[in-house]
Design a protein around this motif. Structure first.
Motif, PDB file in Angstrom:
ATOM      1  N   MET A  22       0.837  -1.185   0.000  1.00 22.01           N
ATOM      2  CA  MET A  22       0.000   0.000   0.000  1.00 22.01           C
ATOM      3  C   MET A  22       0.875   1.239   0.000  1.00 22.01           C
ATOM      4  O   MET A  22       1.874   1.314   0.678  1.00 22.01           O
ATOM      5  N   ARG A  23       0.468   2.202  -0.769  1.00 24.65           N
ATOM      6  CA  ARG A  23       1.208   3.454  -0.866  1.00 24.65           C
ATOM      7  C   ARG A  23       0.616   4.485   0.088  1.00 24.65           C
ATOM      8  O   ARG A  23      -0.583   4.503   0.327  1.00 24.65           O
ATOM      9  N   ILE A  24       1.485   5.340   0.592  1.00 24.61           N
ATOM     10  CA  ILE A  24       1.070   6.389   1.511  1.00 24.61           C
ATOM     11  C   ILE A  24       1.297   7.732   0.820  1.00 24.61           C
ATOM     12  O   ILE A  24       2.427   8.066   0.473  1.00 24.61           O
ATOM     13  N   VAL A  25       0.221   8.468   0.627  1.00 23.85           N
ATOM     14  CA  VAL A  25       0.279   9.753  -0.052  1.00 23.85           C
ATOM     15  C   VAL A  25       0.032  10.853   0.973  1.00 23.85           C
ATOM     16  O   VAL A  25      -0.915  10.782   1.756  1.00 23.85           O
ATOM     17  N   THR A  26       0.902  11.857   0.949  1.00 19.74           N
ATOM     18  CA  THR A  26       0.739  13.008   1.822  1.00 19.74           C
ATOM     19  C   THR A  26       0.760  14.269   0.969  1.00 19.74           C
ATOM     20  O   THR A  26       1.620  14.417   0.104  1.00 19.74           O
ATOM     21  N   VAL A  27      -0.196  15.142   1.234  1.00 22.88           N
ATOM     22  CA  VAL A  27      -0.273  16.431   0.556  1.00 22.88           C
ATOM     23  C   VAL A  27       0.062  17.504   1.591  1.00 22.88           C
ATOM     24  O   VAL A  27      -0.676  17.700   2.549  1.00 22.88           O
ATOM     25  N   GLU A  60      -8.583  16.276  -7.285  1.00 23.68           N
ATOM     26  CA  GLU A  60      -8.225  15.251  -8.286  1.00 23.68           C
ATOM     27  C   GLU A  60      -7.878  13.922  -7.616  1.00 23.68           C
ATOM     28  O   GLU A  60      -8.262  12.858  -8.107  1.00 23.68           O
ATOM     29  N   LEU A  61      -7.154  13.963  -6.506  1.00 23.09           N
ATOM     30  CA  LEU A  61      -6.839  12.732  -5.783  1.00 23.09           C
ATOM     31  C   LEU A  61      -8.123  12.046  -5.333  1.00 23.09           C
ATOM     32  O   LEU A  61      -8.262  10.818  -5.483  1.00 23.09           O
ATOM     33  N   ARG A  62      -9.055  12.818  -4.809  1.00 20.62           N
ATOM     34  CA  ARG A  62     -10.332  12.232  -4.364  1.00 20.62           C
ATOM     35  C   ARG A  62     -11.092  11.634  -5.541  1.00 20.62           C
ATOM     36  O   ARG A  62     -11.665  10.539  -5.425  1.00 20.62           O
ATOM     37  N   LYS A  63     -11.125  12.353  -6.686  1.00 26.43           N
ATOM     38  CA  LYS A  63     -11.818  11.831  -7.873  1.00 26.43           C
ATOM     39  C   LYS A  63     -11.227  10.510  -8.321  1.00 26.43           C
ATOM     40  O   LYS A  63     -11.944   9.643  -8.825  1.00 26.43           O
ATOM     41  N   LYS A  64      -9.911  10.344  -8.148  1.00 21.31           N
ATOM     42  CA  LYS A  64      -9.237   9.119  -8.566  1.00 21.31           C
ATOM     43  C   LYS A  64      -9.303   8.039  -7.492  1.00 21.31           C
ATOM     44  O   LYS A  64      -8.796   6.938  -7.687  1.00 21.31           O
ATOM     45  N   GLY A  65      -9.898   8.359  -6.338  1.00 26.06           N
ATOM     46  CA  GLY A  65     -10.027   7.379  -5.262  1.00 26.06           C
ATOM     47  C   GLY A  65      -8.742   7.142  -4.481  1.00 26.06           C
ATOM     48  O   GLY A  65      -8.589   6.109  -3.834  1.00 26.06           O
ATOM     49  N   VAL A  66      -7.819   8.099  -4.540  1.00 25.11           N
ATOM     50  CA  VAL A  66      -6.542   7.969  -3.836  1.00 25.11           C
ATOM     51  C   VAL A  66      -6.698   8.544  -2.433  1.00 25.11           C
ATOM     52  O   VAL A  66      -7.064   9.706  -2.266  1.00 25.11           O
ATOM     53  N   ILE A  94      -0.162  18.621 -10.574  1.00 24.07           N
ATOM     54  CA  ILE A  94       0.385  17.896 -11.723  1.00 24.07           C
ATOM     55  C   ILE A  94      -0.539  16.701 -12.009  1.00 24.07           C
ATOM     56  O   ILE A  94      -0.356  15.605 -11.466  1.00 24.07           O
ATOM     57  N   PRO A  95      -1.553  16.894 -12.852  1.00 26.21           N
ATOM     58  CA  PRO A  95      -2.502  15.811 -13.125  1.00 26.21           C
ATOM     59  C   PRO A  95      -1.845  14.518 -13.602  1.00 26.21           C
ATOM     60  O   PRO A  95      -2.286  13.429 -13.223  1.00 26.21           O
ATOM     61  N   ASP A  96      -0.797  14.598 -14.427  1.00 27.65           N
ATOM     62  CA  ASP A  96      -0.138  13.373 -14.903  1.00 27.65           C
ATOM     63  C   ASP A  96       0.443  12.566 -13.742  1.00 27.65           C
ATOM     64  O   ASP A  96       0.362  11.336 -13.739  1.00 27.65           O
ATOM     65  N   SER A  97       1.029  13.232 -12.763  1.00 27.97           N
ATOM     66  CA  SER A  97       1.576  12.516 -11.607  1.00 27.97           C
ATOM     67  C   SER A  97       0.461  11.865 -10.805  1.00 27.97           C
ATOM     68  O   SER A  97       0.598  10.727 -10.339  1.00 27.97           O
ATOM     69  N   ILE A  98      -0.636  12.568 -10.641  1.00 28.03           N
ATOM     70  CA  ILE A  98      -1.786  11.990  -9.926  1.00 28.03           C
ATOM     71  C   ILE A  98      -2.309  10.786 -10.695  1.00 28.03           C
ATOM     72  O   ILE A  98      -2.557   9.726 -10.106  1.00 28.03           O
ATOM     73  N   ASN A  99      -2.480  10.921 -11.998  1.00 29.22           N
ATOM     74  CA  ASN A  99      -2.984   9.810 -12.815  1.00 29.22           C
ATOM     75  C   ASN A  99      -2.045   8.616 -12.767  1.00 29.22           C
ATOM     76  O   ASN A  99      -2.500   7.472 -12.674  1.00 29.22           O
ATOM     77  N   ASN A 100      -0.740   8.855 -12.843  1.00 31.32           N
ATOM     78  CA  ASN A 100       0.224   7.759 -12.783  1.00 31.32           C
ATOM     79  C   ASN A 100       0.139   7.037 -11.455  1.00 31.32           C
ATOM     80  O   ASN A 100       0.150   5.797 -11.412  1.00 31.32           O
ATOM     81  N   ALA A 119      -2.483   6.964  -9.403  1.00 27.28           N
ATOM     82  CA  ALA A 119      -3.781   6.305  -9.304  1.00 27.28           C
ATOM     83  C   ALA A 119      -3.783   5.003 -10.093  1.00 27.28           C
ATOM     84  O   ALA A 119      -4.325   3.989  -9.629  1.00 27.28           O
ATOM     85  N   ALA A 120      -3.159   4.982 -11.265  1.00 23.19           N
ATOM     86  CA  ALA A 120      -3.110   3.767 -12.078  1.00 23.19           C
ATOM     87  C   ALA A 120      -2.318   2.678 -11.381  1.00 23.19           C
ATOM     88  O   ALA A 120      -2.716   1.504 -11.371  1.00 23.19           O
ATOM     89  N   VAL A 121      -1.201   3.025 -10.746  1.00 23.23           N
ATOM     90  CA  VAL A 121      -0.395   2.041 -10.011  1.00 23.23           C
ATOM     91  C   VAL A 121      -1.160   1.529  -8.815  1.00 23.23           C
ATOM     92  O   VAL A 121      -1.180   0.335  -8.535  1.00 23.23           O
ATOM     93  N   SER A 122      -1.871   2.420  -8.107  1.00 23.76           N
ATOM     94  CA  SER A 122      -2.663   2.011  -6.948  1.00 23.76           C
ATOM     95  C   SER A 122      -3.751   1.043  -7.370  1.00 23.76           C
ATOM     96  O   SER A 122      -4.011   0.047  -6.684  1.00 23.76           O
ATOM     97  N   ASP A 123      -4.422   1.317  -8.507  1.00 30.44           N
ATOM     98  CA  ASP A 123      -5.461   0.415  -9.005  1.00 30.44           C
ATOM     99  C   ASP A 123      -4.882  -0.954  -9.318  1.00 30.44           C
ATOM    100  O   ASP A 123      -5.488  -1.980  -8.999  1.00 30.44           O
ATOM    101  N   ALA A 124      -3.705  -0.998  -9.930  1.00 29.66           N
ATOM    102  CA  ALA A 124      -3.076  -2.277 -10.267  1.00 29.66           C
ATOM    103  C   ALA A 124      -2.718  -3.047  -9.005  1.00 29.66           C
ATOM    104  O   ALA A 124      -2.874  -4.264  -8.936  1.00 29.66           O
TER     105      ALA A 124
END
Length: 96
Positions: free
Chosen positions: A1-6, A21-27, A79-85, A87-92
């Motif tokens: 599990m990854r730990i994200v801090t803003v 954006e993090l919330r929209k991606k479920g992070v 940085i939407p690309d960083s958030i998307n990247n 989120a995709a890894v978290s989903d996997a």
């Protein structure tokens, strides 16, 4: 599990956009106000990291740590690309 801090500051548009954006991606993430009283050392550490990356101080500062507490990603600003990247890894990881 990854730990994200803003790490954010009050009245910060990019901070708010990043959290939305993090919330929209479920992070899931923790938010820390880097400018709260008592966080002076934290704020200085963030400034030093920005200098290391050649960035003029910008918020938010986002960190991503893996399950071994190793820093695997960090960035400044919205940085939407960083958030998307991330989120995709978290989903996997969740699917595994």
């Amino acid at each position: 599990m990854r730990i994200v801090t803003v790490y954010s500051k009050p009245s910060c548009g990019q901070c708010n956009m990043t959290k939305i954006e993090l919330r929209k991606k479920g992070v899931q993430f923790e938010e820390i106000n880097a400018l709260s009283p008592g966080n002076e050392e934290l704020a200085e550490a963030i400034r030093e990291r920005a200098n290391e990356k050649g960035i003029i101080g910008s918020f938010p500062y986002v960190t991503v740590y893996d399950e071994y507490n190793e820093l695997i990603a960090d960035w400044f600003g919205f940085i939407p690309d960083s958030i998307n990247n991330h989120a995709a890894v978290s989903d996997a990881e969740d699917a595994a």
